[in-house]
Design an enzyme around this catalytic site. Structure first.
Site, PDB file in Angstrom:
ATOM      1  N   SER A  24       0.818  -1.216   0.000  1.00 27.62           N
ATOM      2  CA  SER A  24       0.000   0.000   0.000  1.00 27.62           C
ATOM      3  C   SER A  24       0.846   1.257   0.000  1.00 27.62           C
ATOM      4  CB  SER A  24      -0.934   0.007   1.211  1.00 27.62           C
ATOM      5  OG  SER A  24      -0.177  -0.029   2.406  1.00 27.62           O
TER       6      SER A  24
ATOM      7  N   GLU B 256      -3.981   0.725  -8.188  1.00 28.12           N
ATOM      8  CA  GLU B 256      -2.837   1.555  -8.564  1.00 28.12           C
ATOM      9  C   GLU B 256      -1.747   0.659  -9.143  1.00 28.12           C
ATOM     10  OE1 GLU B 256      -2.941   5.331  -5.564  1.00 28.12           O
ATOM     11  OE2 GLU B 256      -2.294   3.424  -4.686  1.00 28.12           O
TER      12      GLU B 256
ATOM     13  N   HIS C 126      -1.557  -2.160  -6.467  1.00 27.26           N
ATOM     14  CA  HIS C 126      -2.170  -1.889  -5.171  1.00 27.26           C
ATOM     15  C   HIS C 126      -3.694  -1.911  -5.268  1.00 27.26           C
ATOM     16  CE1 HIS C 126      -3.071   1.163  -1.748  1.00 27.26           C
ATOM     17  NE2 HIS C 126      -3.185  -0.078  -1.339  1.00 27.26           N
TER      18      HIS C 126
ATOM     19  N   ASN D 123      -3.690   6.896  -1.286  1.00 24.93           N
ATOM     20  CA  ASN D 123      -3.399   6.954   0.148  1.00 24.93           C
ATOM     21  C   ASN D 123      -2.616   8.216   0.518  1.00 24.93           C
ATOM     22  OD1 ASN D 123      -4.742   4.737   1.113  1.00 24.93           O
ATOM     23  ND2 ASN D 123      -2.992   3.349   0.932  1.00 24.93           N
TER      24      ASN D 123
END
Length: 795
Positions: free
Chosen positions: A123, A158, A146, A197
């Site tokens: 992540s 991602e 991801h 994120n």
């Protein structure tokens, strides 16, 4: 051109993410093997076996069909590494520890096939650092992939290359992710926490910071930052609970450790309240307590000052809620900025902080502004991305206000906005593409072949691309329907009513569509423009439109309208050209019946299909029960008809709705020959391909046949079960009546077992039962209750 077909996937790590990634591969009919450590006790593959068993219990369900859990092959790193040689894609999904990942890579690398793609589901760890120690050949086939949690439902994946990753590897993987697994792919730079994120967690940290500054409790903040703001209804703090405060802490730590020279570095630390909760073992939803804690039926919130849980449920002030309903983004933002209410000041502050952050970091984290907006929309559930919000509210005015706050020391950091923000632009999204500061140019959409399957790609505000509600050539349009085509040989019928409900206008549109398609086209596709953006196929019959006729002439006045509906659906079924229903989202009641009468269905994996009329005290009357009898007879093929009929009866009598297209196949609403697609943006393309192929193969309307029915034998058997349920207190007297009426229709009425009846016979039984129920006070209570509250009445 060469095909890249993933014949088998290996997932390394049977934790929460690894097991669910494996589950979604199985959903997509991709063979998958799930690895973990050998168990110290019991079966050697015990860790994986327990993880697979747990998949059946999770909610929301990772598997479209729970029975498919058995299709996941189990393996461990001690005995089964040879299996990797047969895998085209290996996804590592173990804990976020660089040293643990490197240890595993040393173990598996010798067994990876020469052409396989190797990817880490990290992540936020550096993909380049993860690839250290690989030989040049494996480095060229390694990247980050991801998935967001839960992998089945979150659209974002991602894709992160290293400098060594071969470009064609990324193109191949993007095609697989987008089409086979149905994902929205955003390519990211190899920077800490990538795009979603990085921006999303900054937004959460800024929200917590500003909430403390303005003295707002977590329940008020969640009400302000949830659906009222066009974001996930869980808001900020409840989202943190769902993600897990320890997980959130880990992502923050990655930023803290790796972004020490960032202008916003002071914010990259675990907030005191989060640290306090983690220290107490309150990790959020998984531990039963976090920012919120459920005690009995009450939801309590954490009060940091009292270091204890207190009653929650506080909402936004009315004046702020009214501002947030303002349709004009510029007026809304101005009102928030000028508000003297702390909640209004708080909202302006979090918008300002987000705009400040993305402007400064766009060049370093993403190729262009579109990727940032998609990452937040698809990964965090925002209806509008942060750049889109800024652009819609007036680019230069917002930029001026943000810079004024920076100059006044009100912002989180004092770094000014980049110069490109003030170059006279009106935004970052244009018809040419989306702005890239690094390239000093507008970057167009990817032209990979996979995107030719998406007739209308995910829209970006300001891009001005055509959408399915206005594109193509219109043949006919009114308030209810649009008949149109993409300048080719397939006609499209799109309904325009709210939730695509079916009233007299849609019925007329169906007849017009069949007539037009039979004259001038190879096929007819039923597709709605909002299918890919979470819209419904159809939420059912428009009860509201029946009220005038009911008020004027009672239930008898409804009979001709129901007959028109039945005739329109039958016209679809027996059209001389193939009719393909492109289904996504809700297909309930009349929407389900509409779909059932198509020659073929192409359904998104996220299709929720069922006959739900008993919820308003009615029975299906658009041919849904007739189709149940027809399909049961076809399934039985001369065997005991009742055993097959019971499934269809139960589905209708209990208003059972499928939780996926795969489950709808099990329930009989979709046939095994129907097509399931995983990317709803491909729905129209696939439906048109199917319609054209059927026509080119010499399609003829099905012959109208007589149907063998279960008769009074089937009716009596089902009635005996209904009596037991009523007398046992499991169903009400009105539920019993509804069940009895459904049983009568699907059994063909009080006639001999095995009698042959026409479809019209069954339709007449449906219509008679429906009209009779409209006169029933209990049914009227249910209809009014649903119209007033949107919830079913139990009476």
């Amino acid at each position: 051109m060469s095909n890249f077909i993933v014949k088998k996937v290996a997932v390394l790590g049977a934790g929460v993410m690894g097991a669910q990634i494996a589950a979604h591969c199985v959903n997509a009919k991709v063979p998958v093997v799930l690895f973990d450590l050998p168990a110290k006790e019991g079966p050697k593959n015990g860790i994986v076996l327990r993880a697979i068993e747990n998949l059946k219990k999770l909610s929301p369900a990772p598997l479209g069909n729970k029975e498919d859990a058995a299709l996941i092959q189990v393996a461990n790193y001690e005995d089964n590494l040879d299996v990797l040689a047969g895998c085209d894609l290996i996804i590592e999904a173990i804990a976020e520890r660089m040293d643990w990942k490197h240890d595993l890579y040393k173990k598996v690398a010798p067994h990876i096939a020469p052409n396989a793609i190797f990817a880490s589901n990290t992540s936020g760890l550096s993909i380049t650092a993860l690839s250290e120690g690989f030989d040049a050949e494996l480095k060229a086939r390694f990247c980050g992939v991801h998935f967001f949690n839960p992998p089945r439902y979150m659209h974002l994946v991602e894709l992160i290359p290293t400098v060594s990753t071969r470009p064609e590897i990324l193109d191949q993987l993007e095609g697989f992710l987008a089409s086979t697994l149905g994902k929205g792919v955003v390519r990211c730079f190899d920077t800490p926490n990538f795009v979603a994120n990085r921006v999303g967690i900054f937004g959460m940290l800024a929200t917590i910071h500003e909430a403390e500054k303005f003295g707002l409790s977590c329940d008020v903040v969640d009400d302000l930052t949830g659906s009222k703001l066009g974001r996930a209804k869980s808001g900020t703090f409840r989202t943190a609970d769902v993600v897990g405060l320890d997980t959130m802490g880990h992502v923050i730590k990655t930023m803290e450790d790796n972004l020490k020279n960032d202008p916003f570095a002071a914010l990259y630390k675990t907030p005191d309240v989060v640290a306090k909760l983690i220290g107490a073992g309150a990790l959020g939803q998984k531990s039963g307590a976090g920012f919120y804690k459920k005690v009995g039926k009450d939801i309590l919130r954490f009060d940091s000052a009292k270091n204890d849980y207190v009653p929650g449920g506080a909402k936004a002030d009315d004046i702020i809620a009214r501002i947030l309903k303002e349709k004009d983004p510029a007026k809304k933002m101005k009102a928030l900025r000028e508000s003297t209410n702390p909640q209004g000041q708080f909202l302006w502050a979090i918008f300002r902080d987000a705009f400040h952050y993305i402007a400064i970091h766009l060049e370093s984290i993403a190729d262009n502004a579109r990727d940032v907006d998609f990452a937040l929309r698809w990964g965090f559930g925002w209806k509008t991305g942060p750049f889109e919000t800024w652009q819609a509210a007036g680019w230069q005015q917002i930029a001026t206000w943000v810079q004024e706050d920076i100059d006044a020391g009100k912002a989180i950091c004092n770094t000014p906005l980049p110069q490109w923000v003030f170059d006279g632009r009106t935004g970052v999204h244009t018809a040419e593409g989306s702005w890239s500061p690094a390239k000093k140019a507008y970057v167009p959409r990817s032209n990979l072949l996979v995107y030719q399957r998406q007739a209308f790609r995910a829209p970006v505000l300001g891009e001005g691309s055509a959408d399915g509600s206005t594109a193509g050539t219109t043949v006919f349009e009114d308030d209810s329907v649009r008949l149109w085509h993409q300048n080719d040989d397939v006609l499209i019928l799109s309904t325009k009513t709210k939730m695509h409900v079916i009233g007299p206008g849609v019925v007329a549109g169906i007849n017009k569509a069949v007539e037009e398609a039979e004259k001038n086209f190879k096929g007819l596709v039923l597709w709605n423009a909002d299918a890919a953006e979470g819209g419904a196929f159809s939420a059912g019959a428009d009860l509201q439109s029946m009220l005038p006729a009911f008020m004027a002439g009672g239930a008898k006045a409804i009979d001709p309208e129901v007959s028109k509906l039945q005739n329109a659906f039958m016209r679809l079924k027996y059209a001389n050209i193939p009719v393909v229903a492109a289904v996504a989202g809700l297909a309930l009641g009349g929407g389900c019946e509409l779909m059932l009468h198509a020659a073929k269905r192409v359904a998104s994996i996220e299709s929720y299909i069922g006959l739900v009329e008993v919820g308003v005290g009615l029975v299906p009357a658009g041919g849904g029960l007739k189709e149940a009898a027809v399909r049961a007879a076809n399934d039985a093929k001369g065997n005991d008809l009742l055993q097959f009929l019971k499934v269809y009866f139960t589905n209708a009598a209990t208003a059972n709705v499928s939780k996926s297209a795969l489950e709808a196949q099990q329930m009989g609403y979709l046939k095994q020959t129907d097509t399931i697609v995983f990317n709803s943006y491909e729905l129209l393309h696939v439906a048109k391909v199917e319609a054209r192929a059927m026509f080119d193969a010499g399609y003829r309307a099905p012959a109208q046949k007589l149907i063998p029915v279960a008769g009074r034998y089937g009716l009596g058997t089902i009635m005996a079960q209904l009596v037991n349920m009523r007398d046992g207190g499991f169903i009400s007297a009105h539920d019993f009546k509804l069940g009895a009426m459904i049983a009568e229709v699907v059994s063909g009425g009080d006639i001999n077992q095995g009698s042959l009846v026409s479809e019209q016979w069954l339709l007449d039984l449906e219509r008679k039962a429906f009209v009779e129920l409209l006169n029933n006070p209990k049914t009227q209570e249910r209809i009014m209750g649903m119209m007033q509250t949107g919830k079913p009445v139990r009476n």
